[in-house]
Design a protein around this motif. Structure first.
Motif, PDB file in Angstrom:
ATOM      1  N   ALA A 151       0.783  -1.191   0.114  1.00 54.51           N
ATOM      2  CA  ALA A 151       0.292   0.012  -0.176  1.00 54.51           C
ATOM      3  C   ALA A 151       0.770   1.406   0.059  1.00 54.51           C
ATOM      4  CB  ALA A 151      -0.859  -0.163   1.300  1.00 54.51           C
ATOM      5  N   TRP A 152       1.986   1.322   0.695  1.00 55.45           N
ATOM      6  CA  TRP A 152       2.739   2.554   0.848  1.00 55.45           C
ATOM      7  C   TRP A 152       3.476   2.622  -0.638  1.00 55.45           C
ATOM      8  CZ3 TRP A 152       6.224   0.844   5.564  1.00 55.45           C
ATOM      9  CH2 TRP A 152       5.402   0.758   6.704  1.00 55.45           C
ATOM     10  N   SER A 153       3.870   1.439  -1.214  1.00 50.60           N
ATOM     11  CA  SER A 153       4.434   1.524  -2.561  1.00 50.60           C
ATOM     12  C   SER A 153       3.525   2.098  -3.614  1.00 50.60           C
ATOM     13  CB  SER A 153       5.027   0.262  -3.085  1.00 50.60           C
ATOM     14  OG  SER A 153       5.981  -0.290  -2.082  1.00 50.60           O
ATOM     15  N   ALA A 154       2.273   1.831  -3.314  1.00 55.04           N
ATOM     16  CA  ALA A 154       1.274   2.260  -4.451  1.00 55.04           C
ATOM     17  C   ALA A 154       1.093   3.800  -4.557  1.00 55.04           C
ATOM     18  CB  ALA A 154      -0.240   1.608  -4.156  1.00 55.04           C
ATOM     19  N   LEU A 155       1.580   4.657  -3.318  1.00 54.68           N
ATOM     20  CA  LEU A 155       1.593   5.771  -3.200  1.00 54.68           C
ATOM     21  C   LEU A 155       2.804   6.690  -3.235  1.00 54.68           C
ATOM     22  CD1 LEU A 155      -0.077   5.956   0.211  1.00 54.68           C
ATOM     23  CD2 LEU A 155      -1.239   6.283  -1.800  1.00 54.68           C
ATOM     24  N   VAL A 156       4.011   5.941  -3.806  1.00 59.14           N
ATOM     25  CA  VAL A 156       5.108   6.494  -4.133  1.00 59.14           C
ATOM     26  C   VAL A 156       5.322   6.316  -5.613  1.00 59.14           C
ATOM     27  CG1 VAL A 156       7.791   6.006  -3.809  1.00 59.14           C
ATOM     28  CG2 VAL A 156       6.013   5.844  -2.070  1.00 59.14           C
ATOM     29  N   ARG A 157       6.097   7.160  -6.235  1.00 58.97           N
ATOM     30  CA  ARG A 157       6.441   7.285  -7.738  1.00 58.97           C
ATOM     31  C   ARG A 157       7.401   6.162  -8.057  1.00 58.97           C
ATOM     32  NH1 ARG A 157      11.530   8.887  -8.048  1.00 58.97           N
ATOM     33  NH2 ARG A 157      12.419  10.099  -6.510  1.00 58.97           N
ATOM     34  N   PRO A 158       7.400   5.701  -9.179  1.00 54.01           N
ATOM     35  CA  PRO A 158       8.203   4.876  -9.517  1.00 54.01           C
ATOM     36  C   PRO A 158       9.764   5.131  -9.338  1.00 54.01           C
ATOM     37  CG  PRO A 158       6.572   5.135 -11.332  1.00 54.01           C
ATOM     38  CD  PRO A 158       6.316   6.139 -10.132  1.00 54.01           C
ATOM     39  N   GLY A 159      10.351   4.206  -9.026  1.00 52.17           N
ATOM     40  CA  GLY A 159      12.016   4.749  -8.365  1.00 52.17           C
ATOM     41  C   GLY A 159      12.103   5.525  -7.071  1.00 52.17           C
ATOM     42  N   GLY A 160      10.701   5.695  -6.406  1.00 53.02           N
ATOM     43  CA  GLY A 160      10.823   6.164  -5.017  1.00 53.02           C
ATOM     44  C   GLY A 160      11.217   5.192  -4.063  1.00 53.02           C
ATOM     45  N   THR A 161      11.438   5.945  -2.874  1.00 51.60           N
ATOM     46  CA  THR A 161      12.057   5.057  -1.824  1.00 51.60           C
ATOM     47  C   THR A 161      10.940   4.665  -0.571  1.00 51.60           C
ATOM     48  OG1 THR A 161      13.981   6.101  -2.166  1.00 51.60           O
ATOM     49  CG2 THR A 161      13.886   5.317   0.033  1.00 51.60           C
ATOM     50  N   ILE A 162      11.148   3.609   0.105  1.00 52.68           N
ATOM     51  CA  ILE A 162      10.406   3.284   1.059  1.00 52.68           C
ATOM     52  C   ILE A 162      11.871   3.157   2.442  1.00 52.68           C
ATOM     53  CG2 ILE A 162       9.063   1.717   2.514  1.00 52.68           C
ATOM     54  CD1 ILE A 162       7.694   2.891   0.219  1.00 52.68           C
ATOM     55  N   ALA A 163      11.614   3.660   3.305  1.00 48.80           N
ATOM     56  CA  ALA A 163      12.861   3.873   4.449  1.00 48.80           C
ATOM     57  C   ALA A 163      12.384   3.549   5.749  1.00 48.80           C
ATOM     58  CB  ALA A 163      13.805   5.101   4.400  1.00 48.80           C
ATOM     59  N   CYS A 164      12.481   2.529   6.383  1.00 47.45           N
ATOM     60  CA  CYS A 164      12.018   2.220   7.934  1.00 47.45           C
ATOM     61  C   CYS A 164      13.247   1.880   8.653  1.00 47.45           C
ATOM     62  CB  CYS A 164      11.199   0.927   7.517  1.00 47.45           C
ATOM     63  SG  CYS A 164       9.827   1.168   6.552  1.00 47.45           S
ATOM     64  N   VAL A 165      13.325   2.313   9.848  1.00 48.78           N
ATOM     65  CA  VAL A 165      14.142   2.149  11.110  1.00 48.78           C
ATOM     66  C   VAL A 165      13.445   1.145  11.799  1.00 48.78           C
ATOM     67  CG1 VAL A 165      15.395   2.905  13.047  1.00 48.78           C
ATOM     68  CG2 VAL A 165      15.521   4.129  10.721  1.00 48.78           C
ATOM     69  N   ASP A 166      13.944   0.038  12.421  1.00 52.85           N
ATOM     70  CA  ASP A 166      13.320  -0.924  13.311  1.00 52.85           C
ATOM     71  C   ASP A 166      14.489  -1.698  14.091  1.00 52.85           C
ATOM     72  OD1 ASP A 166      11.291  -1.675  15.188  1.00 52.85           O
ATOM     73  OD2 ASP A 166       9.762  -1.261  13.723  1.00 52.85           O
ATOM     74  N   ALA A 167      14.039  -2.412  15.038  1.00 53.28           N
ATOM     75  CA  ALA A 167      15.160  -3.516  15.469  1.00 53.28           C
ATOM     76  C   ALA A 167      14.224  -4.937  15.777  1.00 53.28           C
ATOM     77  CB  ALA A 167      15.484  -3.033  16.910  1.00 53.28           C
ATOM     78  N   ASN A 168      14.891  -6.005  15.921  1.00 55.78           N
ATOM     79  CA  ASN A 168      14.166  -7.118  16.504  1.00 55.78           C
ATOM     80  C   ASN A 168      14.032  -7.027  17.712  1.00 55.78           C
ATOM     81  OD1 ASN A 168      16.437  -8.020  13.875  1.00 55.78           O
ATOM     82  ND2 ASN A 168      14.277  -8.526  13.593  1.00 55.78           N
ATOM     83  N   TRP A 169      13.069  -6.689  18.291  1.00 53.15           N
ATOM     84  CA  TRP A 169      12.834  -6.235  19.803  1.00 53.15           C
ATOM     85  C   TRP A 169      12.774  -7.463  20.662  1.00 53.15           C
ATOM     86  CZ3 TRP A 169      14.563  -1.557  20.786  1.00 53.15           C
ATOM     87  CH2 TRP A 169      14.580  -0.655  19.537  1.00 53.15           C
ATOM     88  N   PHE A 216      10.119  -6.580   2.640  1.00 53.31           N
ATOM     89  CA  PHE A 216      10.309  -5.487   1.594  1.00 53.31           C
ATOM     90  C   PHE A 216      10.238  -6.313   0.288  1.00 53.31           C
ATOM     91  CE2 PHE A 216      12.016  -1.227   3.108  1.00 53.31           C
ATOM     92  CZ  PHE A 216      11.457  -1.358   4.224  1.00 53.31           C
ATOM     93  N   GLU A 217      10.906  -7.261   0.052  1.00 52.46           N
ATOM     94  CA  GLU A 217      11.231  -7.884  -1.073  1.00 52.46           C
ATOM     95  C   GLU A 217       9.541  -8.657  -1.491  1.00 52.46           C
ATOM     96  OE1 GLU A 217      14.262 -10.524  -0.581  1.00 52.46           O
ATOM     97  OE2 GLU A 217      15.851  -9.117  -1.265  1.00 52.46           O
ATOM     98  N   ALA A 218       8.988  -9.365  -0.520  1.00 53.54           N
ATOM     99  CA  ALA A 218       7.740 -10.013  -0.817  1.00 53.54           C
ATOM    100  C   ALA A 218       6.583  -8.833  -1.244  1.00 53.54           C
ATOM    101  CB  ALA A 218       7.187 -10.703   0.554  1.00 53.54           C
ATOM    102  N   ALA A 219       6.872  -7.638  -0.791  1.00 51.93           N
ATOM    103  CA  ALA A 219       6.001  -6.373  -1.245  1.00 51.93           C
ATOM    104  C   ALA A 219       6.337  -6.005  -2.510  1.00 51.93           C
ATOM    105  CB  ALA A 219       5.776  -5.470  -0.194  1.00 51.93           C
ATOM    106  N   GLY A 220       7.505  -6.598  -3.181  1.00 55.13           N
ATOM    107  CA  GLY A 220       7.608  -6.146  -4.592  1.00 55.13           C
ATOM    108  C   GLY A 220       8.852  -4.904  -4.587  1.00 55.13           C
ATOM    109  N   LEU A 221       9.326  -4.779  -3.564  1.00 59.56           N
ATOM    110  CA  LEU A 221      10.381  -3.572  -3.502  1.00 59.56           C
ATOM    111  C   LEU A 221      11.647  -4.201  -3.992  1.00 59.56           C
ATOM    112  CD1 LEU A 221       9.476  -1.864  -0.018  1.00 59.56           C
ATOM    113  CD2 LEU A 221       9.066  -0.925  -2.471  1.00 59.56           C
ATOM    114  N   VAL A 222      12.620  -3.426  -4.594  1.00 59.78           N
ATOM    115  CA  VAL A 222      13.869  -3.684  -5.280  1.00 59.78           C
ATOM    116  C   VAL A 222      14.883  -2.779  -4.687  1.00 59.78           C
ATOM    117  CG1 VAL A 222      12.808  -4.263  -7.360  1.00 59.78           C
ATOM    118  CG2 VAL A 222      13.647  -2.262  -7.218  1.00 59.78           C
ATOM    119  N   ASP A 223      15.937  -3.546  -5.027  1.00 61.32           N
ATOM    120  CA  ASP A 223      17.287  -2.819  -4.352  1.00 61.32           C
ATOM    121  C   ASP A 223      17.142  -2.752  -2.867  1.00 61.32           C
ATOM    122  OD1 ASP A 223      19.932  -1.643  -4.339  1.00 61.32           O
ATOM    123  OD2 ASP A 223      19.233   0.443  -4.697  1.00 61.32           O
ATOM    124  N   VAL A 224      16.925  -3.637  -2.113  1.00 64.14           N
ATOM    125  CA  VAL A 224      16.318  -3.622  -0.532  1.00 64.14           C
ATOM    126  C   VAL A 224      17.981  -3.791   0.143  1.00 64.14           C
ATOM    127  CG1 VAL A 224      15.373  -4.676   1.360  1.00 64.14           C
ATOM    128  CG2 VAL A 224      14.049  -4.552  -0.987  1.00 64.14           C
TER     129      VAL A 224
END
Length: 262
Positions: A151-169, A216-224
């Motif tokens: 859903a996030w990717s659908a809102l982003v222009r082609p070539g745009g970025t998804i950037a997340c910070v998290d930890a394995n809590w 990320f990859e299962a959602a179709g993002l590339v260059d992860v």
């Protein structure tokens, strides 16, 4: 427990999570902006997000924005930022901070209530495309994370970025004995993140950063890509962590929306 309006999506579980984060909002925000490490944290996160998004001003959607910490860092970097969250208490903190910033002539983000898994269902968010979607400390508590990233990717222009910070809590399972600062009492975390919640949040007990990459990859993002943020751990060592928490390695995970559909 503070009462909120009905969660936009996600049913009873999301409502329970929203109520918890509303009850935590004041203490959570205060911990981020006050104290001995606040200035160092601000410098650190400014570097992290500048590195993640680059120098060019972008149109950014910050999902699970909480009290708006990251959204305002991004605004100070020159980005046009809309923060989205479904916890009313967190949004109140974010908007209060934004009003103060505007009075002082400082850059500020805008904020809207909506569901992080389906942000496009919120009217104010539909004016896509964005150049980037960001989040911090959201992946672990996301229901349906693959659907959310799509859903996030659908809102982003082609070539745009998804950037997340998290930890394995909680790789060994969520610790329900954690005591927190909350208007709902120190046991609010354990009552909220019970076994049912744990089972419904796929990344809550992820063993390592590879689980984020796979999502990320299962959602179709590339260059992860991933970057371990060792400076966060160093500040944890010097100043300690929030009550009831432990220091865990944090990572920046980035991916790009494909230029063309597969």
């Amino acid at each position: 427990m503070n009462q909120t309006t009905t969660a936009p999506h996600g049913g009873a579980l999301q409502q329970r999570l929203d109520d918890y984060w509303t009850s935590r909002a004041a203490a959570y925000h205060r911990r981020q902006v006050e104290g001995d490490r606040a200035a160092l944290d601000r410098e650190l996160w400014t570097r992290v997000w500048r590195g993640a998004l680059g120098p060019r001003p972008l149109r950014v959607l910050d999902v699970g924005t909480g009290s708006g910490y990251v959204a305002h860092v991004l605004a100070e970097l020159g980005h046009d930022v809309l923060g989205l969250d479904s916890a009313d208490g967190m949004l109140a903190e974010a908007r209060r901070d934004a009003e103060g910033r505007r009075r002082e002539g400082r850059p500020a983000a805008r904020f809207v209530r909506g569901d992080a898994v389906r942000p496009g269902d919120t009217d104010e968010v539909r004016d896509a495309p964005y150049d980037a979607v960001t989040s911090r400390y959201l992946l672990w508590t996301l229901r349906e994370p693959v659907d959310a990233l799509r859903a996030w990717s659908a809102l982003v222009r082609p070539g745009g970025t998804i950037a997340c910070v998290d930890a394995n809590w909680y790789p060994g399972g969520i610790d329900r004995g954690v005591a927190v600062e909350s208007a709902a009492g120190p046991d609010a975390f354990g009552r909220t993140y019970d076994l049912g919640a744990e089972a419904a949040l796929p990344l809550a007990t992820a063993a390592d950063v590879d689980a984020f990459v796979a999502t990320f990859e299962a959602a179709g993002l590339v260059d992860v890509r991933t970057e371990r943020l060792d400076e966060v751990a160093e500040l944890d060592r010097r100043f300690g962590v929030s009550p009831g928490h432990e220091s865990r390695p944090q990572h920046l995970v980035t991916g790009r929306v494909p230029l063309t559909l597969a």
